[in-house]
Each structure stands twice: as structure tokens, then as C-alpha cells.
Design an enzyme around this catalytic site. Structure first.
Site, PDB file in Angstrom:
ATOM      1  N   GLU A 109      11.665 -15.473 -17.358  1.00  0.00           N
ATOM      2  CA  GLU A 109      11.394 -14.049 -17.198  1.00  0.00           C
ATOM      3  C   GLU A 109      10.503 -13.524 -18.323  1.00  0.00           C
ATOM      4  O   GLU A 109       9.590 -12.730 -18.084  1.00  0.00           O
ATOM      5  CB  GLU A 109      12.713 -13.269 -17.151  1.00  0.00           C
ATOM      6  CG  GLU A 109      12.581 -11.761 -17.113  1.00  0.00           C
ATOM      7  CD  GLU A 109      11.849 -11.231 -15.894  1.00  0.00           C
ATOM      8  OE1 GLU A 109      11.493 -10.035 -15.912  1.00  0.00           O
ATOM      9  OE2 GLU A 109      11.627 -11.996 -14.936  1.00  0.00           O
ATOM     10  N   LYS A 162       3.852  -3.472  -6.739  1.00  0.00           N
ATOM     11  CA  LYS A 162       5.283  -3.337  -6.989  1.00  0.00           C
ATOM     12  C   LYS A 162       6.105  -3.844  -5.816  1.00  0.00           C
ATOM     13  O   LYS A 162       7.122  -4.495  -5.998  1.00  0.00           O
ATOM     14  CB  LYS A 162       5.610  -1.864  -7.255  1.00  0.00           C
ATOM     15  CG  LYS A 162       7.040  -1.613  -7.689  1.00  0.00           C
ATOM     16  CD  LYS A 162       7.302  -2.203  -9.059  1.00  0.00           C
ATOM     17  CE  LYS A 162       8.698  -1.922  -9.530  1.00  0.00           C
ATOM     18  NZ  LYS A 162       8.987  -2.600 -10.793  1.00  0.00           N
ATOM     19  N   ARG A 202       2.652   1.053  -6.867  1.00  0.00           N
ATOM     20  CA  ARG A 202       2.794   0.036  -5.824  1.00  0.00           C
ATOM     21  C   ARG A 202       1.648  -0.973  -5.857  1.00  0.00           C
ATOM     22  O   ARG A 202       1.734  -2.038  -5.257  1.00  0.00           O
ATOM     23  CB  ARG A 202       2.852   0.706  -4.447  1.00  0.00           C
ATOM     24  CG  ARG A 202       4.095   1.557  -4.248  1.00  0.00           C
ATOM     25  CD  ARG A 202       4.037   2.305  -2.940  1.00  0.00           C
ATOM     26  NE  ARG A 202       4.126   1.432  -1.784  1.00  0.00           N
ATOM     27  CZ  ARG A 202       5.256   1.147  -1.145  1.00  0.00           C
ATOM     28  NH1 ARG A 202       6.403   1.650  -1.563  1.00  0.00           N
ATOM     29  NH2 ARG A 202       5.259   0.363  -0.090  1.00  0.00           N
ATOM     30  N   GLU A 259       2.197 -11.138 -16.573  1.00  0.00           N
ATOM     31  CA  GLU A 259       1.943 -10.020 -15.668  1.00  0.00           C
ATOM     32  C   GLU A 259       1.090  -8.938 -16.304  1.00  0.00           C
ATOM     33  O   GLU A 259       0.177  -8.399 -15.667  1.00  0.00           O
ATOM     34  CB  GLU A 259       3.263  -9.404 -15.205  1.00  0.00           C
ATOM     35  CG  GLU A 259       4.007 -10.211 -14.165  1.00  0.00           C
ATOM     36  CD  GLU A 259       5.303  -9.547 -13.763  1.00  0.00           C
ATOM     37  OE1 GLU A 259       5.588  -9.486 -12.556  1.00  0.00           O
ATOM     38  OE2 GLU A 259       6.042  -9.081 -14.650  1.00  0.00           O
ATOM     39  N   LYS A 306       6.790 -11.790 -17.783  1.00  0.00           N
ATOM     40  CA  LYS A 306       6.416 -10.457 -18.261  1.00  0.00           C
ATOM     41  C   LYS A 306       5.092 -10.514 -19.009  1.00  0.00           C
ATOM     42  O   LYS A 306       4.215  -9.663 -18.832  1.00  0.00           O
ATOM     43  CB  LYS A 306       7.506  -9.884 -19.183  1.00  0.00           C
ATOM     44  CG  LYS A 306       8.769  -9.448 -18.480  1.00  0.00           C
ATOM     45  CD  LYS A 306       8.620  -8.144 -17.725  1.00  0.00           C
ATOM     46  CE  LYS A 306       8.472  -8.259 -16.261  1.00  0.00           C
ATOM     47  NZ  LYS A 306       9.290  -9.076 -15.456  1.00  0.00           N
ATOM     48  N   CYS A 365       0.831  -1.190   0.000  1.00  0.00           N
ATOM     49  CA  CYS A 365       0.000   0.000   0.000  1.00  0.00           C
ATOM     50  C   CYS A 365       0.873   1.251   0.000  1.00  0.00           C
ATOM     51  O   CYS A 365       2.083   1.182   0.191  1.00  0.00           O
ATOM     52  CB  CYS A 365      -0.911   0.012   1.218  1.00  0.00           C
ATOM     53  SG  CYS A 365      -1.782  -1.540   1.480  1.00  0.00           S
ATOM     54  N   ASN A 393       0.107   0.654   6.576  1.00  0.00           N
ATOM     55  CA  ASN A 393       0.651  -0.386   5.709  1.00  0.00           C
ATOM     56  C   ASN A 393       1.122  -1.539   6.586  1.00  0.00           C
ATOM     57  O   ASN A 393       1.687  -1.312   7.654  1.00  0.00           O
ATOM     58  CB  ASN A 393       1.851   0.133   4.914  1.00  0.00           C
ATOM     59  CG  ASN A 393       1.445   1.074   3.810  1.00  0.00           C
ATOM     60  OD1 ASN A 393       0.268   1.267   3.531  1.00  0.00           O
ATOM     61  ND2 ASN A 393       2.443   1.672   3.168  1.00  0.00           N
ATOM     62  N   GLY A 394       0.934  -2.760   6.106  1.00  0.00           N
ATOM     63  CA  GLY A 394       1.389  -3.918   6.862  1.00  0.00           C
ATOM     64  C   GLY A 394       0.236  -4.814   7.253  1.00  0.00           C
ATOM     65  O   GLY A 394      -0.892  -4.664   6.761  1.00  0.00           O
ATOM     66  N   TRP A 396      -4.077  -1.975  -0.964  1.00  0.00           N
ATOM     67  CA  TRP A 396      -4.136  -3.259  -1.673  1.00  0.00           C
ATOM     68  C   TRP A 396      -4.709  -4.262  -0.692  1.00  0.00           C
ATOM     69  O   TRP A 396      -4.131  -4.529   0.353  1.00  0.00           O
ATOM     70  CB  TRP A 396      -2.738  -3.662  -2.124  1.00  0.00           C
ATOM     71  CG  TRP A 396      -2.677  -4.813  -3.067  1.00  0.00           C
ATOM     72  CD1 TRP A 396      -2.767  -4.765  -4.433  1.00  0.00           C
ATOM     73  CD2 TRP A 396      -2.479  -6.200  -2.735  1.00  0.00           C
ATOM     74  NE1 TRP A 396      -2.635  -6.018  -4.961  1.00  0.00           N
ATOM     75  CE2 TRP A 396      -2.464  -6.928  -3.950  1.00  0.00           C
ATOM     76  CE3 TRP A 396      -2.304  -6.887  -1.534  1.00  0.00           C
ATOM     77  CZ2 TRP A 396      -2.284  -8.302  -3.987  1.00  0.00           C
ATOM     78  CZ3 TRP A 396      -2.142  -8.261  -1.572  1.00  0.00           C
ATOM     79  CH2 TRP A 396      -2.126  -8.950  -2.792  1.00  0.00           C
ATOM     80  N   HIS A 442       9.449 -33.330 -22.805  1.00  0.00           N
ATOM     81  CA  HIS A 442       9.081 -34.139 -21.642  1.00  0.00           C
ATOM     82  C   HIS A 442       7.765 -33.669 -21.033  1.00  0.00           C
ATOM     83  O   HIS A 442       7.616 -33.618 -19.815  1.00  0.00           O
ATOM     84  CB  HIS A 442      10.189 -34.109 -20.595  1.00  0.00           C
ATOM     85  CG  HIS A 442      11.474 -34.683 -21.077  1.00  0.00           C
ATOM     86  ND1 HIS A 442      11.637 -36.021 -21.357  1.00  0.00           N
ATOM     87  CD2 HIS A 442      12.669 -34.089 -21.353  1.00  0.00           C
ATOM     88  CE1 HIS A 442      12.867 -36.239 -21.779  1.00  0.00           C
ATOM     89  NE2 HIS A 442      13.518 -35.083 -21.788  1.00  0.00           N
TER      90      HIS A 442
END
Length: 630
Positions: free
Chosen positions: A503, A625, A27, A510, A507, A2, A107-108, A75, A526
Site C-alpha cells: 500500500e 476515483k 473521479r 499514484e 501511494k 466520468c 457514463n459507462g 475519462w 530473492h
């Protein structure tokens, strides 16, 4: 995850707060809110679910002018993203919402909020939300009432004032993590901030202070900042700042320079932060290397490791840990360090390392890799390794972050603010730092002087190689237009390019919400080969490296099953050009640098597909983020 912003001074608080919240949108959030003191000394609050644009429309007409205020982007962790669950939360008052004494943004995560809530309900407090954060507001009000009921307090120290004592008492009862900013109805010239495990930064101005959960909202307003440490409480007035530590008492905070300009957190002429940050990578890898190359000794220089060469020569194992993109960078680093330093490396997901309790030998060194320096799982893994007595170092982008402060030493990326949620320039900078570590350890152990110089010459080519790689943008956009409607992508590579396959797939997932998977190219047969059909494109990383012929065979296996192939190749590779449906040509480079150079077209491919699908590139759904909760 947040975002917190606060202001006290002589300007319109809600304008400063909203501007700061806009800079924290990266964020990740699903609701937002602002609280100020109105002309009658009452708390005025506006909050909404959804994007900040909704809050701005409400605030424009619904909040009075005030020179003190707090704001938040949330968030969701406890409770759905609704207006009622948005911050700020109010403490005290009665069931009809009148008479509140305190507003809190948090936050937290508060782990013992249920037991505290049950106790407060017995005291008569009525809760209006499903969050753990509202508990803090009511708890502060309860503590304040008890302090005031005990009689007047005679003190000249603002840190002993009743409202500050209430915050200090309240946080002593909390179990979990918090970054708090508290506004009191009866203290129109005072904000209180407190921190444990969730960052808070204070910007020092002239007769004004700015408070935020990171430094980006402060850029352009002040060049002097203070990082609060765990267990510190800051008492902030327009012309005065005092900090008190739970154990050490009153302390003098260290004011540091803020090396960030307002345009560092702006998009400039780019349509999205992500595209801007992709195009910054030639400069950011240069910044990561600046001052760290020692030609005279053919090695790398790191001023912040805080471990002597003699100590490092006794290291017999390295553990690299991180989450998401940082974990992929760690995989690249594993290949580099093992090849060039002949030093065993283990890569661990931070979320697993903190609980797995693996056997760790003496002589093991941990590198925690993180962009934000606040990732909860990575921080917990670092703390666990420290508890066991192992040296811990950080590779981090955020100066003054929790992980940077708690590690025994480390290396800053110097990549500048990364605003786009999907990491781009931080990934390539992390890989460059790991490449320099491979050089450093190699020269400590067995690498010759001439080998070191050859390695350095290759590293110094990187900015030009990236500049050249960025020229494929038009080609990549055309490919994106042809494959934008695919439901699944496969990303395939071997050796150094296997982590890049992971990666590249991440991307795409996301920011475009397309299912994508990364595999070692040889592993495709396989199992994953069952997914291959004419509608499932495979992205091959196939430079002319040591396993080139093997990957060509893997590509032909896909083509035999009519799977479309997008190949990222070395310039002039006509052989793959005849086999693949789409070809992206990149300048040739040493094998160990290819994951850095070839990351560019994969980032561009994800970006263009997401744009063509109408996705919110910089703020993808459900993501944040800085993931500061488990």
C-alpha cells in the site's frame, strides 16, 4: 469514472452544473462540457479538453442563461481526450452541426456501438467523434423520429411521452453499461435519466431537481435524494418526477435523506483533499467502530449482514476480493481473520476472480471490498459469486451504490466522502471493519470472552494511536525533502506489514509518479536486492512485533550494500535508530493494528514527496476515483 451533473429548476443552470462538476473532479477526467437550452429553444454546447478551468473560462462568455442544463467530465475510453470527443454529444441535425434535437451525457461503455453506428450511418447520421457515447445521442434521435412518424400519442402519463419512449427504446438496444442524462431541444421543461450499471442520484428540491453520478454535487442544495436502480428511467420536470422500470412499469421512487453537508466535500483549511483526509482518520476509524462494539458479549455488532449467527457458524471459508487499495486492505484482513478466527481466507483480485472460475466450496462467503461501490471488476466478481449461489457481502463506503445494493448484506465504512483519488481514510476504515469481522468470527468460533475484551480494548485505542501518529508529519516532510529526487523506492515489511508495504508503494506511485515496489522483507534477497544502491531508498516497516529480529537482519542486508534506509519503528527503538538513515517513530500497538497506525506516515511521505515534485496530488494523471470500466 466520468462525472454527470444536471439541473432543472429556476436558477442559472450552467452555474449549478459547473459547481457540481467541480465536486466530481476527484473521479478523474480529461475533458468536460456543458449543454443548456438557449433563449431561442436551441441546444447550446460548450466543451473542452483539459481541466475544468478551461471550460469555465469558455462558459463564462459563451453560454446563455437557462434554467435547464447538463454537464459531464470525461475519462477517455473510446477516442483521445479532445474537444470533439468531450461530452455532451448531440443527436440528429445535419453535417454542418445545425438542427440537433438531443444532447446526451453518458457514463459507462456501450459494447455494441459499432453495429449501431453502422446502422445509423446508413440512415444518414454523421458522426463527429470517435466515442461510443455519440451513438446513443443519434440513436435516441432516430427512435424519436420513428415514434413521431407513427402519429400522435394520446396519453396523460409523462412517462409515455414521445421523447421518453425514444429513450426507453434506445436503451433497450444498448449492450453494456450506462448512466444517461438527456436534454431535448423541443422539451424545455424536461430531463430524462436512465441507468444500467453506472450510478445516478437525483436530488429533490423545491421546484427544482439536481442529478449527478454521486451524491457529492447535491450536498448543500438538498437533503433528499433518490438512487436510480438498474433498468430505471426517470422523467424529471421542474415540479414533477416520475420513474418507470423496464419490467415493473411505473414505480414510486424511495426518497432517502442525504447525510452530507457542503463542507464534507470541501477542503476547509487544508491545501489538498488528500491531506485533509489523512488528518480525518482518527475520526473515521472511530466512526467505523461506532455502535459496533458489544462489551457485554465481547464481540462486534453488524446490523446489515443479513445472515444469522447459525448461518455464519457454518461458513468454512472466506473470500475477500477488491482492487488496488481495497485489495491491500483485504490482505490485512486475511491475516486478522485467520489469526483470530482460525477461518481460512483467500484474497482474490476482483479482475481475476470474475474470469478465473476457481473451485469454490459450499460454505464459502464472499466479501467485496470497495470504497465507491461502483468498481466494475468488483461488481462483476460479486455477481459471478451470487450466480453460483454463494452468499455475498460488501464492505463499502458509498451508501446506495450498486455493490451495496446488489450484495446480500454488508457493512458501511461511514468514512464520509473521500475526494482525493489516492485512497487514505477508506483504507484504514476498511482495515478496522475487517478487524471487527475477525473479532466477530472469532467469538462465533473459539475466542474466549476475556480474549474478546482484550481485543476490543486494543481496537478502542486506535483513534488515539492515529492522533499520535499524525505528529510525525514534520519529520516525514524532512525525509521527503531529502529523497524527493529518487527514481525508485523499495517498501519492505513482514506478516501484517507486508500488505502495508504494498500500500505504501502504491501511494507513492499514484501521486508522485516515482517507481516503487512493495515486498515481504525476506523476499528482498530473492531478486529485488539487485536494485539496491546508494540512490535507492528502502522503507522498512519494523515495529517491535513477532518478527522484529528477522526484519532487523533484512535491514542490515540493505545497509551492507550501501542502500539508504527509512525505518518506521516503535517509539524508543534505539537499535534500529543506529542502523537506519532515517527513523519515523510511532506509538507501540498490537501487531494486528500496526498496518492501520503505520499507514499514516506512509501516506504523509507520498503526499509530501508529490507536493515537492509539483504533482497534482488530488488528481494524479491517468487515474480515476471510481473505475467503472473494465
Amino acid at each position: 469514472m466520468c462525472g454527470i451533473v444536471g439541473y432543472i429548476g429556476f436558477r442559472r443552470a450552467f452555474e449549478r452544473v459547473l459547481e457540481g462538476l467541480q465536486r466530481l473532479e476527484y473521479r478523474g477526467y480529461d475533458s468536460s462540457g456543458v449543454a443548456v437550452l438557449d433563449h431561442e429553444g436551441q441546444l447550446a454546447v460548450q466543451k473542452t479538453a483539459g481541466r475544468l478551468a478551461r471550460l469555465e473560462a469558455v462558459v463564462a462568455d459563451g453560454l446563455p442563461d437557462s434554467s435547464i442544463g447538463i454537464g459531464h467530465t470525461r475519462w477517455a475510453t473510446h477516442g483521445a481526450p479532445t474537444d470533439g470527443n468531450a461530452h455532451p454529444h448531440l443527436g440528429g441535425g445535419c453535417a454542418n452541426g445545425q438542427g440537433h434535437s438531443v444532447a446526451v451525457v453518458h457514463n459507462g461503455v456501450i459494447e455494441n456501438y459499432r453495429s449501431i453506428k453502422a446502422r445509423l450511418e446508413v440512415e444518414g447520421y454523421v458522426f463527429q467523434s470517435e466515442t461510443d457515447s455519440e451513438v446513443i445521442a443519434h440513436l435516441i434521435d432516430s427512435c424519436l423520429k420513428q415514434i413521431l412518424a407513427a402519429g400522435p400519442r394520446v396519453t396523460d402519463d409523462i412517462t409515455d411521452a414521445p421523447c421518453v419512449a425514444a429513450v426507453r427504446e434506445a436503451v433497450s438496444q444498448l449492450r453494456g453499461t450506462y448512466g444517461l442524462l438527456v436534454l431535448f431541444r423541443d422539451e424545455p421543461d424536461l430531463l430524462v435519466a436512465a441507468r444500467l450499471g453506472s450510478p445516478l442520484v437525483i436530488g429533490v428540491g423545491e421546484d427544482e431537481y439536481f442529478i449527478a453520478s454521486d451524491a457529492s454535487p447535491l450536498a448543500g442544495h438538498t437533503n433528499r435524494i433518490i438512487y436510480l436502480a438498474d433498468h430505471e428511467v426517470a422523467v424529471i420536470k421542474r415540479e414533477q418526477l416520475r420513474v418507470v422500470h423496464r419490467d415493473a412499469g411505473r414505480i414510486e421512487p424511495a426518497v432517502q435523506p442525504l447525510d452530507m453537508a457542503a463542507n464534507d466535500v470541501g477542503m476547509g483549511d487544508y491545501p489538498h483533499f488528500m491531506l485533509k483526509e489523512i488528518h480525518e482518520q482518527a475520526e473515521t476509524v472511530r466512526a467505523a467502530m461506532r455502535g459496533r462494539i458489544d462489551h457485554d458479549n465481547a464481540t462486534a455488532l453488524f446490523g446489515g449482514l443479513n445472515l444469522t449467527p447459525a448461518h455464519l457458524q457454518n461458513i468454512n471459508r472466506v473470500v475477500l476480493t477488491g482492487c488496488g487499495t481495497s485489495w491491500h486492505a483485504a490482505l490485512v484482513g486475511e491475516y486478522m481473520i485467520e489469526e483470530f478466527a482460525r477461518l481460512p481466507v483467500e484474497v482474490e483480485y476482483a479482475s481475476e476472480l470474475r474470469y478465473r472460475n476457481p473451485p469454490i466450496d459450499k460454505g464459502t462467503l464472499l466479501f467485496a471490498i470497495t470504497q465507491s461501490g461502483e468498481t466494475a471488476d468488483t461488481l462483476a466478481a460479486l455477481r459471478e459469486m451470487k450466480r453460483k449461489g454463494h452468499p455475498t457481502l460488501a464492505i463499502c463506503n458509498a451508501i446506495g451504490s450498486t455493490i451495496a445494493n446488489e450484495a446480500d448484506g454488508g457493512i458501511y465504512l461511514h468514512a464520509g466522502p473521500e475526494i482525493g483519488v489516492a485512497s487514505t481514510k477508506a483504507f484504514t476504515s476498511q482495515c478496522v471493519v475487517l478487524a471487527m469481522l475477525a473479532l466477530y468470527f472469532g467469538r462465533l468460533r473459539h475466542m474466549s470472552f476475556e480474549q474478546g475484551l482484550t481485543y476490543i480494548r486494543a481496537l478502542e485505542q486506535l483513534p488515539d494511536l492515529i492522533t499520535e501518529a499524525l505528529k510525525v508529519d514534520t519529520v516525514v516532510r524532512g525525509i521527503a525533502e531529502r529523497y524527493r529526487n529518487a527514481n525508485t523506492f523499495l517498501y519492505l515489511g513482514r506478516q501484517y506489514n507486508f500488505p502495508l508495504a504494498l500500500e505504501g508503494a502504491l501511494k507513492l506511485k499514484e501521486i508522485s509518479y516515482i517507481h516503487a515496489e512493495g515486498y515481504p522483507a525476506a523476499e528482498m534477497k530473492h531478486g529485488p536486492i539487485a536494485l539496491v544502491d546508494p540512490l535507492t531508498p528502502s522503507v522498512f516497516m519494523i515495529p517491535k512485533d513477532a518478527v522484529y529480529e528477522k526484519v532487523v537482519l533484512n535491514l542490515e542486508e540493505i545497509k551492507a550494500r550501501k542502500g539508504p534506509v527509512i525505518a518506521v519503528v516503535s517509539q524508543g527503538d534505539d537499535r534500529v535508530g543506529q542502523l537506519a538513515d532515517e527513523v519515523i517513530e510511532l506509538p507501540a500497538c498490537p501487531d494486528f493494528l500496526n498496518p492501520i497506525v503505520a499507514a499514516i506516515p506512509l501516506q504523509l511521505l507520498a503526499y509530501h514527496i508529490a507536493c515537492l515534485r509539483g504533482c497534482d496530488v488530488d488528481k494524479p494523471r491517468n487515474l480515476a476515483k471510481s473505475v467503472t470500466v473494465e
